[in-house]
Design an enzyme around this catalytic site. Structure first.
Site, short mmCIF file in Angstrom:
data_model
loop_
_atom_site.label_atom_id
_atom_site.label_comp_id
_atom_site.label_asym_id
_atom_site.label_seq_id
_atom_site.Cartn_x
_atom_site.Cartn_y
_atom_site.Cartn_z
N LYS A 1 -51.75 22.24 77.15
CA LYS A 1 -52.26 21.04 77.81
C LYS A 1 -51.15 20.24 78.49
CE LYS A 1 -53.85 18.12 74.88
NZ LYS A 1 -53.12 16.83 74.95
N ARG B 1 -42.03 27.19 59.29
CA ARG B 1 -42.45 25.97 58.59
C ARG B 1 -43.87 26.09 58.03
NH1 ARG B 1 -42.20 20.94 62.16
NH2 ARG B 1 -43.83 22.22 63.05
#
Ligand SMILES: [Zn+2]
Length: 214
Positions: free
Chosen positions: A13, A159
């Protein structure tokens, strides 16, 4: 052009918003950026926003709307691409009211669509260096030696936020938040769904094909 751009994390986006802004000489308005700007400029609403941020709280709807309205008034006749705003129905309604007052109603709401498995694949490929924080991606930016940072040689980390399970949760939260907004704009005849897979340029072309002529 006066549009809102919607898309889940990983849909690209921000990239498309920047490309559209450049192509049309329009302003990209991202909530995070205009919040930081208002805080830095110490505008009245900026100071209000800061008081929430300092306490680690979410900035409430009415403050976000006030900051966005200030920004929309400030850019005058330039077009805009709203990126990450509105997030709620009250924000969408307040935005409509503010834009009608300025005589600049929304022209289109573009909803970038990417298959969930594809988003999980894109997002779960992220790796980060725990030492120098350099980001990597197993497909689009792999390190020269697998699992090692190019810059400092540390072992790269995957992560917890970037594990498939956590990503699916984030995508569900996004879907639940956005669904009512997409319905709201569909009801106004403004929503266009655009397939956001493949080359960046092809996705841009698909968006442009939906836009009203400049
Ligand atoms: Zn490193």
């Amino acid at each position: 052009m006066r549009i809102v751009l919607f898309g889940p994390p990983g849909a690209g986006k921000g990239t498309q918003a920047s490309l559209l802004a450049e192509k049309y000489g329009a302003e990209r308005i991202a909530t995070g950026d205009i919040l930081r700007e208002a805080v830095a400029k110490q505008t009245p609403v900026g100071l209000k926003a800061k008081s929430y941020m300092d306490r680690g709280e979410l900035v409430p709807d009415d403050v976000v709307i006030a900051i966005a309205s200030d920004k929309l008034a400030e850019i005058g006749d330039a077009g805009f691409i709203l990126d990450g705003f509105p997030r709620t129905i009250p924000q969408a309604e307040a935005l409509d009211a503010a834009l009608n007052e300025l005589g600049k109603p929304l022209e289109l709401v573009v909803n970038l669509e990417v298959d969930e498995d594809e988003l999980v694949r894109r997002l779960s490929g992220r790796r980060v260096c725990p030492g120098c924080k350099e980001p990597y991606h197993v497909d689009s930016k792999p390190p020269k030696t697998e699992g090692k940072c190019d810059l400092c040689g540390a072992d790269l980390v995957h992560r917890d936020d970037d594990q498939p399970e956590a990503i699916r949760n984030r995508l569900n939260v996004y879907g639940n938040q956005t669904a009512p907004l997409l319905d709201y704009y569909a009801g106004k005849g403004l929503r266009r769904d655009v397939e956001a897979t493949g080359e960046i340029k092809d996705i841009l072309d698909r968006i442009v094909a939906e836009l009203p002529p400049p």
